[in-house]
Enzyme design. Structure first.
Site, PDB file in Angstrom:
ATOM      1  CG  ASP A  97      -2.292   0.808   0.895  1.00  0.00           C
ATOM      2  OD1 ASP A  97      -2.186   1.937   0.769  1.00  0.00           O
ATOM      3  OD2 ASP A  97      -3.231   0.177   0.962  1.00  0.00           O
ATOM      4  CG  HIS A 114      -5.434   3.507   0.591  1.00  0.00           C
ATOM      5  ND1 HIS A 114      -4.896   2.359   0.386  1.00  0.00           N
ATOM      6  CD2 HIS A 114      -6.648   3.638   0.445  1.00  0.00           C
ATOM      7  CE1 HIS A 114      -5.689   1.570  -0.074  1.00  0.00           C
ATOM      8  NE2 HIS A 114      -7.166   2.256  -0.271  1.00  0.00           N
ATOM      9  CB  SER A 141      -8.944  -0.708  -0.203  1.00  0.00           C
ATOM     10  OG  SER A 141      -8.269  -0.553  -1.404  1.00  0.00           O
TER      11      SER A 141
END
Length: 684
Positions: A185, A225, A385
């Protein structure tokens, strides 16, 4: 990534000789340092032409992303044939490419050599050299690099807890402490109180430059994120598996953008770490998606073959997940997203991906998790996700309870214990509804005690296409047993189905019919340890007689029926009773069709046949197995020419027919669904 210039370079001859024939000792020193960038000169050929032209005279194949805006021309992954994969072969092939290109005068930069994941290398070069590279003897295929993207735009913890076990607070069966989760990520704020002490930020970093700038922003200025997903997986307050440890690999930049090549290098880093220091069960979370990539799917297959569980986001494009990678890899557990009402996630005009490549759905809207804004901040995010992070956490807990679970066993358990038939299928495109699983992930009621449960799942093939000789093929995972095979065609023009052995594995095949619009093969894949299975075929019996096939070997039981035919239309056929009194279970087929009985022996296995028919044609007929029994076979009795096909939905057999108002069917053309239900006598 930018490409290396392909303009013709005119260098003075003495300087050119000095570069190519410089002191060997100096070059060896540069190689030993690992900092030497392989730059080779070449001669310009022609401007970029159509991709098909690359195949002329080449033995390898070229692949690129189907979505043009995501392509990164100038950077290529060169994959070698497995049979030629000596450890030194990638370097030798790369240098051979450089040597041949040197006579043509281009700059080629060797970016990475793969050893632990798949044999190959990553290069930056002009597209003019592709045909040269494709002609190299050891090359299997070349794929142009492309972009991948983060898929993100506490009801969720309640939702994944089975209803009868819900309490005032989330109480998972264990914390997943025996499992390590790798997260590919953005960067992560490891000092956040939600994940502090639970995340190790590795030194791995492979990210592209951000659009519009040549400078990477500091990790703390990223969009959080990675921090958010780490909190969803194992956060102290909002996490699913609160005891799981995470290792972070930085493959997405602060805009949530990465490349296929960066993901490949990250997966190889994981494989190398696994080889150097073997640990317990590993889960890899891939909260990203790009266009379909053969090489990324191949890498996932290799890592899964090494015992690693990979969980991927289905994608947020409101599209068929099979068009994206890594979501389309069969070895990956692919997760779509739902909201608090168990409906498909909508993100403006987009939303969760769907289709046969999705294994199940999980909470993905307004998920509360850690924010990198401060060490105590939380933020709400949505996307597949987040859904994939939930399933990664559930997988960590299941593997902590049963560390020896294989990927196939884990996937089957996730499917078996999911909440079923809660999603409104009308949200999906009509042609995708039958292909998309109506499953929302939940924790199993107990992470122990399922050893004797017979687990099965339905695997759909890709659409065959409309040509006369087109054949659809569905296959099970290596650890699964193919217990039955059926087919489905929306036009009704099909030629049945059969099981064949290919490459040492049994597959389900369904041929298209003349004038048909294409067909699907539908495999029923089950976990059946110590099974010995075979197929017994009865040829067409002739006019006026039904074709019967049954199990010949003692101790073998019938697990599935199928049939196939060569003629365009079998016509109507009034079937006899399924099992004459005193005879064993058998498969009944049309007099003009070959009929196949799938028969298996396994310790404690028992099966029975259930039939449900209607005197007049209906658009859908179903028959289900009782509680404690598992559906292994689903087929239609040969009674009408209007059957579209049969397929299994959980433990229910579904037979579909064309709209009776347009077919002119008669009362003699009854439709009957036949289910074969099995169980282990250890549970009886």
């Amino acid at each position: 990534m930018g490409t290396v210039s392909s303009r013709r370079l005119w260098w003075p001859l003495p300087l050119l000789l000095l570069l190519l024939l410089g002191p060997p000792g100096a070059r060896a020193q540069e190689d030993d340092d690992g900092d030497y960038e392989e730059l080779v000169l070449a001669l310009r050929s022609e401007e970029d032409g159509p991709a098909d032209a690359l195949q002329h005279g080449a033995t390898a194949t070229f692949h690129r992303c189907a979505k043009d805006p995501w392509r990164l021309p100038g950077t290529y992954v060169v994959v070698l044939k497995d049979s030629d994969a000596h450890r030194s072969q990638p370097e030798r092939t790369a240098r051979r490419l450089q040597a041949q290109a040197a006579r043509r005068g281009y700059l080629i930069k060797l970016l990475h050599v793969f050893h632990h994941l798949l044999p190959g290398f990553l290069v930056k070069m002009s597209r003019d050299l592709l045909e040269l590279a494709l002609r190299l003897p050891h090359v299997d295929y070349i794929e142009e690099d492309s972009s991948v993207f983060a898929q993100s735009i506490p009801w969720n913890l309640e939702r994944i807890t089975p209803a009868r076990y819900r309490a005032d607070e989330y109480q998972p069966p264990n914390g997943g402490s025996l499992v390590e989760v790798y997260l590919l990520d953005t960067s992560i704020q490891s000092s956040h109180r939600e994940i502090e002490g639970r995340v190790m930020v590795t030194d791995f970093e492979s990210v592209p430059e951000e659009d519009g700038t040549r400078f990477h922003r500091q990790a703390s200025k990223c969009d959080s994120h990675g921090t958010h997903l780490a909190g969803v997986v194992s956060g102290r307050d909002a996490g699913v598996a609160k005891g799981a440890s995470l290792r972070s690999l930085h493959v997405l930049n602060c805009q949530g953008k990465g490349t296929v090549s960066s993901a490949l290098i990250g997966l190889e880093f994981i494989r190398k770490s696994q080889l150097v220091q073997p640990v317990g069960p590993l889960v890899v979370l891939l909260p990203l998606a790009g266009g379909y990539s053969r090489v990324l799917n191949a890498a996932c297959r290799r890592l899964a073959g090494a015992g690693v569980v990979l969980v991927a986001a289905a994608g947020n494009f409101r599209d068929d997940a099979c068009l994206y990678s890594p979501a389309s890899a069969p070895e990956v557990i692919t997760v779509g997203a739902t909201n608090a009402q168990d409906q498909p996630l909508t993100l403006g005009t987009l939303g969760t991906n769907f289709g046969r490549c999705v294994d199940l759905f999980a909470p993905g809207e307004d998920i509360i998790g850690a924010s990198s804004d401060c060490s105590t901040c939380f933020v709400s995010r949505s996307g597949t996700s987040q859904a994939a992070a939930h399933v990664a956490g559930i997988a960590a807990m299941m593997l902590s309870a049963e560390p020896e679970l294989t990927l196939a066993e884990l996937r089957q358990r996730l499917i078996h214990f999911s909440a079923k038939d809660v999603i409104n299928e009308a949200w999906f495109p009509e042609d995708q509804r039958v292909l998309t699983p109506n499953l929302v992930a939940t924790l199993p009621p107990s992470t122990h005690g399922a050893g004797w449960q017979l687990f099965c799942r339905t695997v759909w093939s890709a659409h065959s296409g409309p040509t006369r000789m087109a054949t659809a093929m569905a296959r099970c995972a290596p650890d699964e047993e193919l217990l039955s095979c059926s087919s489905f065609s929306r036009s009704g023009k099909r030629r049945g189905e059969r099981i064949e052995a290919q490459g040492g594995r049994r597959v389900c095949l369904a041929p298209n019919a003349f004038g048909g619009e294409g067909v699907y093969a539908v495999a029923r894949c089950c976990l059946l340890p110590q099974a010995n299975c075979s197929v017994h075929t009865a040829p067409p019996a002739g006019a006026g007689m039904g074709t019967r096939a049954h199990c010949h070997q003692q101790g073998h039981v019938l697990t599935g029926c199928s049939s196939h035919w060569e003629m365009k239309d079998l016509g109507t056929h009034k079937p006899p009773v399924l099992k004459p009194r005193g005879q064993p279970d058998q498969c009944m087929g049309h007099s003009g069709a070959s009929t196949h009985a799938s028969c298996c022996y396994a310790p404690g296995l028992e099966c029975k046949v259930k039939e449900h028919g209607l005197p007049a044609p209906q658009e859908q007929v179903t028959v289900a197995c009782e509680e404690g029994w598992t559906l292994t076979g689903c087929s239609a009795l040969p009674g009408t020419s209007h059957v579209l096909g049969a397929y299994a939905v959980d433990d229910t057999c579904v037979v579909r027919s064309r709209d009776v108002s347009t077919t002119g069917s008669t009362s003699e053309e009854a439709v009957a669904a036949v289910a074969i239900c099995c169980r282990s006598r250890h549970l009886a």
